[in-house]
Enzyme design. Structure first.
Site, PDB file in Angstrom:
ATOM      1  CG  HIS A   1      -0.016   0.067   2.364  1.00 39.88           C
ATOM      2  ND1 HIS A   1       0.359  -0.117   3.470  1.00 39.88           N
ATOM      3  CD2 HIS A   1       0.097   0.924   2.933  1.00 39.88           C
ATOM      4  CE1 HIS A   1       0.781  -0.043   4.356  1.00 39.88           C
ATOM      5  NE2 HIS A   1       0.623   1.575   3.887  1.00 39.88           N
TER       6      HIS A   1
HETATM    7  C1  UD1 Z   1      -2.019   5.596   6.373  1.00 40.01           C
HETATM    8  C2  UD1 Z   1      -1.411   5.598   7.057  1.00 40.01           C
HETATM    9  C3  UD1 Z   1       0.273   4.601   6.416  1.00 40.01           C
HETATM   10  C4  UD1 Z   1      -0.803   3.568   7.278  1.00 40.01           C
HETATM   11  C5  UD1 Z   1      -1.754   2.768   6.105  1.00 40.01           C
HETATM   12  C6  UD1 Z   1      -2.143   1.973   6.618  1.00 40.01           C
HETATM   13  C7  UD1 Z   1       0.077   7.786   6.770  1.00 40.01           C
HETATM   14  C8  UD1 Z   1       0.094   9.618   6.092  1.00 40.01           C
HETATM   15  N1  UD1 Z   1       0.270   7.038   5.904  1.00 40.01           N
HETATM   16  O1  UD1 Z   1      -1.804   5.254   4.505  1.00 40.01           O
HETATM   17  O2  UD1 Z   1       1.566   5.236   7.380  1.00 40.01           O
HETATM   18  O3  UD1 Z   1       0.969   2.677   6.635  1.00 40.01           O
HETATM   19  O4  UD1 Z   1      -2.405   4.177   6.397  1.00 40.01           O
HETATM   20  O5  UD1 Z   1      -2.921   1.756   6.407  1.00 40.01           O
HETATM   21  O6  UD1 Z   1      -0.960   8.439   7.725  1.00 40.01           O
HETATM   22  N2  UD1 Z   1      -9.330   4.541   2.662  1.00 40.01           N
HETATM   23  C9  UD1 Z   1     -10.753   4.256   3.069  1.00 40.01           C
HETATM   24  N3  UD1 Z   1     -11.288   3.244   4.193  1.00 40.01           N
HETATM   25  C10 UD1 Z   1     -10.537   4.087   4.760  1.00 40.01           C
HETATM   26  C11 UD1 Z   1      -9.537   4.378   4.670  1.00 40.01           C
HETATM   27  C12 UD1 Z   1      -8.777   5.068   3.066  1.00 40.01           C
HETATM   28  O7  UD1 Z   1     -11.234   3.580   1.548  1.00 40.01           O
HETATM   29  O8  UD1 Z   1     -10.725   3.566   6.163  1.00 40.01           O
HETATM   30  C13 UD1 Z   1      -9.031   5.099   1.494  1.00 40.01           C
HETATM   31  C14 UD1 Z   1      -9.507   6.768   1.025  1.00 40.01           C
HETATM   32  O9  UD1 Z   1      -9.613   6.980   0.361  1.00 40.01           O
HETATM   33  C15 UD1 Z   1      -8.337   6.166   0.765  1.00 40.01           C
HETATM   34  C16 UD1 Z   1      -7.161   4.912   0.610  1.00 40.01           C
HETATM   35  O10 UD1 Z   1      -7.680   4.690   0.514  1.00 40.01           O
HETATM   36  O11 UD1 Z   1      -8.594   6.877  -1.182  1.00 40.01           O
HETATM   37  C17 UD1 Z   1      -5.526   6.087   1.904  1.00 40.01           C
HETATM   38  O12 UD1 Z   1      -6.070   5.750   2.385  1.00 40.01           O
HETATM   39  P1  UD1 Z   1      -4.698   7.325   3.533  1.00 40.01           P
HETATM   40  O13 UD1 Z   1      -5.634   7.110   5.490  1.00 40.01           O
HETATM   41  O14 UD1 Z   1      -5.316   8.580   3.484  1.00 40.01           O
HETATM   42  O15 UD1 Z   1      -3.873   6.878   3.532  1.00 40.01           O
HETATM   43  P2  UD1 Z   1      -3.527   4.961   3.752  1.00 40.01           P
HETATM   44  O16 UD1 Z   1      -1.934   4.918   2.232  1.00 40.01           O
HETATM   45  O17 UD1 Z   1      -4.148   4.368   4.165  1.00 40.01           O
END
Ligand code: UD1
Length: 393
Positions: A213
């Protein structure tokens, strides 16, 4: 004597298994008032709620409901909303864990409002400032009053950065506390049967487990294609299960790379890279425990595989957790297809190595953390506890 007021912040999936043992230890300790704040960075059932249920984390006292957004937006929004909580409730200490955007945001708010900041999993460094997590770690450590460290490299990193040694404590690893507590329960998970494996995880060839990811691996179409095509070659030898993070799923669809994945419902029989939805903690722990090989770009999984004794190939150029390589079963293979394939082949040919647990990765890190918080901020509570119960260590 006033209770010690502690607020803890969680935001994203890897925070939940770290906070669970700390919350439970706080609940067992008299004299502490606790509020759990969820930033809402991760918000859906699979990425957040299921962890609260399985790990028996109490429902957050406050949910800031920030959701997804750019880094600046997300960090700023957590800060704005968390500031109100700190101003109203006035915690003595704010505990932050890990390295996600919510970690840094909460630490900044607390430090500016004069609360003590305790950072759990401090001192880890990849020395790669292109990782958002590395920026979050360095800045959080710089403004934390107490730095709770998981491995010796963290102590050395903080020393090199000039952090006073009185603020730094090697306490072990709360993520491993969580694993130790739940491993037996995870063994009862139905996941193996659901994906077409024997109850003990065996199949003729064993199976691999992939997670992916990191923005550096999934946000560039060429890079993601190369990784998937390499793992597809590994999966010719044995099925590779792939619980897909929402970010990665979005990219796979957007870049038209779905053809590298097998049908989700095909299970172990079909082979190839078999996608799964993001899994709950117990199901994932069970899958890790029985895997022949783990391929990942996660930080936490490098640590968990070390304790499980499962060979782990880390699909990154560096690690902030070097002890997992020195003592564990982790190898840093980067994204070079040749290196990945050679390392995977070696793993499949060799016997599993005996587990060598890093120092203090023994399931008691949360106890050490809470004890240090009391020693620092309410030593009279500890004295009273010893008087009332002389056998308590
Ligand atoms: C975040 C953390 C990373 C961690 C990872 C684990 C930061 C900078 N990054 O990255 O360190 O390893 O989480 O998962 O804080 N989304 C969903 N459902 C959710 C949450 C997110 O669909 O419940 C989607 C969002 O819409 C987005 C993507 O996942 O498109 C990324 O989510 P985001 O929290 O921004 O960062 P991660 O890549 O998950």
């Amino acid at each position: 004597m006033a209770n010690l007021r502690i607020a803890s912040m969680v935001g994203a999936r890897p925070n939940f298994m770290k906070i669970a043992p700390i919350v439970h230890e706080i609940q067992r300790t008299p004299g502490i008032e606790h509020r759990l704040v969820h930033s809402g960075q991760h918000y859906d059932q699979q990425m957040s709620e299921s962890f609260f249920e399985e790990l028996h984390i109490p429902k957050p006292d406050v949910n800031l409901e920030v959701g997804s957004g750019s880094h600046a937006w997300q960090t700023a929004e957590v800060m704005k909303r968390f500031e109100t909580v700190v101003l109203e409730w006035k915690p003595d200490v704010v505990i932050v864990v890990g390295d996600v955007n919510s970690t840094l945001a909460a630490a900044l708010v607390a430090a500016k409002l004069g609360a003590q900041v305790a950072h759990v999993e401090a001192g880890l460094r990849s020395f790669d400032m292109s990782m958002p997590e590395e920026i979050n770690r360095k800045l959080t450590d710089a403004i934390s009053d107490l730095l709770f460290v998981t491995e010796q490299s963290g102590i050395q990193n903080l020393r090199n950065e000039g952090v006073a040694s009185e603020r730094v404590f090697l306490v072990g690893n709360v993520m491993i506390d969580c694993l130790v507590e739940h491993r037996k329960l995870a063994a009862k998970s139905e996941i193996l049967r659901r994906i077409g494996l024997q109850k003990d995880g065996s199949s003729a060839r064993g199976y691999g487990l992939l997670t992916l990811h990191r923005p550096s691996n999934v946000d560039d179409p060429e890079v993601l294609r190369d990784i998937l095509s390499t793992i597809a070659q590994v999966s010719e030898k044995m099925p590779v299960f792939f619980p897909v993070h929402p970010r990665s799923l979005e990219r796979i669809r957007q870049f038209g790379l779905g053809s590298y994945l097998a049908e989700e419902k095909s299970g172990a029989a079909a082979g190839g890279i078999v996608p799964l939805p993001p899994l709950g903690y117990l199901d994932f722990l069970c899958l890790m425990d029985h895997a022949r090989l783990i391929l990942t770009d996660s930080g936490g999984i490098q640590e968990e595989s070390t304790i499980l004794g499962v060979p782990c190939l880390t699909l990154r150029e560096n690690t902030e957790r070097p002890v997992t390589v020195e003592q564990g079963t982790n190898q840093i293979v980067g994204r070079d297809p040749k290196k990945i394939l050679a390392a995977a082949a070696r793993v499949l040919e060799s016997e599993r190595r005996p587990v060598r647990a890093p120092e203090l990765w023994d399931g008691h890190a949360a106890q050490r953390i809470v004890r240090i918080l009391l020693e620092k901020y309410r030593p009279e509570l500890l004295r009273n506890a010893t008087r009332e119960s002389p056998h308590r260590s």
